[in-house]
Design an enzyme around this catalytic site. Sequence first.
Site, short mmCIF file in Angstrom:
data_model
loop_
_atom_site.label_atom_id
_atom_site.label_comp_id
_atom_site.label_asym_id
_atom_site.label_seq_id
_atom_site.Cartn_x
_atom_site.Cartn_y
_atom_site.Cartn_z
N LYS A 276 0.82 -1.24 0.00
CA LYS A 276 0.00 0.00 0.00
C LYS A 276 0.84 1.27 0.00
CE LYS A 276 -4.18 -1.89 2.13
NZ LYS A 276 -3.68 -3.19 2.61
O1 LIG Z 1 -5.26 -4.05 0.15
C1 LIG Z 1 -5.73 -4.92 0.89
O2 LIG Z 1 -5.39 -6.09 0.75
C2 LIG Z 1 -6.81 -4.55 1.80
C3 LIG Z 1 -7.63 -3.52 1.40
C4 LIG Z 1 -8.83 -3.29 2.08
O3 LIG Z 1 -9.64 -2.48 1.68
N1 LIG Z 1 -9.10 -4.04 3.17
C5 LIG Z 1 -8.26 -5.03 3.63
O4 LIG Z 1 -8.62 -5.70 4.60
N2 LIG Z 1 -7.07 -5.25 2.99
C6 LIG Z 1 -6.10 -6.27 3.51
O5 LIG Z 1 -6.71 -7.56 3.42
C7 LIG Z 1 -6.39 -8.35 4.56
C8 LIG Z 1 -7.67 -8.72 5.29
O6 LIG Z 1 -7.40 -9.58 6.35
P1 LIG Z 1 -8.55 -10.45 7.07
O7 LIG Z 1 -9.59 -9.48 7.51
O8 LIG Z 1 -7.84 -11.11 8.20
O9 LIG Z 1 -9.07 -11.43 6.05
C9 LIG Z 1 -5.40 -7.53 5.37
O10 LIG Z 1 -4.09 -7.87 4.93
C10 LIG Z 1 -5.72 -6.10 4.98
O11 LIG Z 1 -4.60 -5.25 5.11
#
Ligand SMILES: O=C(O)c1cc(=O)[nH]c(=O)n1[C@@H]1O[C@H](COP(=O)(O)O)[C@@H](O)[C@H]1O
Length: 289
Positions: free
Chosen positions: A97
Site C-alpha cells: 500500500k
Molecule cells: O489491500 C488490501 O489487501 C486490503 C484492502 C482493504 O480495503 N481491506 C483489507 O482488509 N485489505 C487487507 O486484506 C487483509 C484482510 O485480512 P482479514 O480481515 O484477516 O481477512 C489484510 O491484509 C488487509 O490489510
Amino acid sequence: MIIDRLFNEVEKNGNVCVGLDSHLDYIPVNLKEKYQDIDEVLFKYNKEIIDKTCDLVPVYKLQIAYYEAYGIKGLLGYKKTIEYLRSIKKITIGDIKRGDISSTAEMYAKAHFEGEFEVDFITLNPYLGFDTLTPFLKYIESGEKGVFVLLRTSNPGAKDIQYLKVSPKDEYLYYIVGDKLNEIGTKYRGSCGYSSIGAVVGGTHVDEAKEIRNRYKNMFFLIPGYGHQGATGKDVSLYLNNGNGGVINSSRGIITAYKNYEDGNQRFADYARKAVLEMREDIQSESGV
Ligand SMILES: O=C(O)c1cc(=O)[nH]c(=O)n1[C@@H]1O[C@H](COP(=O)(O)O)[C@@H](O)[C@H]1O
C-alpha cells in the site's frame, strides 16, 4: 502478461487468495518452540500452509506490516516466503500500500519489483495523486508485473473520504480514482481482456457492487473483507465476472482457522486447507460457476 497468468490460475484453481498475515500470536506454540529465530518461525508456518493449499488457490498475498513489525528477522521471513512461492511458481501479491512522490515511488518500485523482496503484484495507494503511479508503469509494461490500486476499501472508514461526493458529476470520489485507473490501464490489457492495473475493492460494501463491476469491465479486482470482516460468498461474487475477474482475500479466516479445533495446534495447515475449500465452494456456488 502477469494478468493473463492470474486469470488462467483463477480458471484452474478458483478465486481464493490466501492472506499470509502471519502475526506471531496466530502461530501455534509448538511451532514457535521448535525454531529459535523469528524468520524461521514465520517461514515454517507459512510454508506448511502454502504446501497444504497451493493446489487449491491461484495466489498468495503477504501484508508486509506483519513482517516489518518483527524487524530485520521479520523481513527475512517475508523474503524467504516470497522466494519459496516464486520457486513453486505461485503468484505473489506484496500488500505494501505505498504511494509517494515520484522520486520516492521509483525506489518503492525497485524495492518490490526487483531484488530481495520481488513479487508479481503490489498494492498501491493512489490518494496522493496519479503521478505516484508513473514509476511503476515501466515494470507493468514489461508484462511481468502488475498492481492493485486502492479504489474503495473494506474498512468502515472508507466512507470518510472515498465516499465524498465530488464535482463535476457529483459522484463518489472513488469513481474519479476508478475512471482514471481504467484509462491508464487500457494500455496494459492482456489477452484475457483484463489490465495488469487492477483495483482493490472491499467486499464488505455491496450497494454499489454491480455498478462498480459494470463500469470497470476490464479491471481485475483484489477483493478483501471475506470472513473476519463480514463479507460473504454472496457479497464478493457480485464483484466477479463469470467466476473470474477477481481474487478474494481471506487472511485470519484461513490462517487461524485451526483455533476452532481441539487438535488445531498440531494440524493448523490441515484446517487452513479445510477453510480454503469451504471458502472456494461458497464463492463458486454463489457465482454460479
Ligand atoms: O489491500 C488490501 O489487501 C486490503 C484492502 C482493504 O480495503 N481491506 C483489507 O482488509 N485489505 C487487507 O486484506 C487483509 C484482510 O485480512 P482479514 O480481515 O484477516 O481477512 C489484510 O491484509 C488487509 O490489510
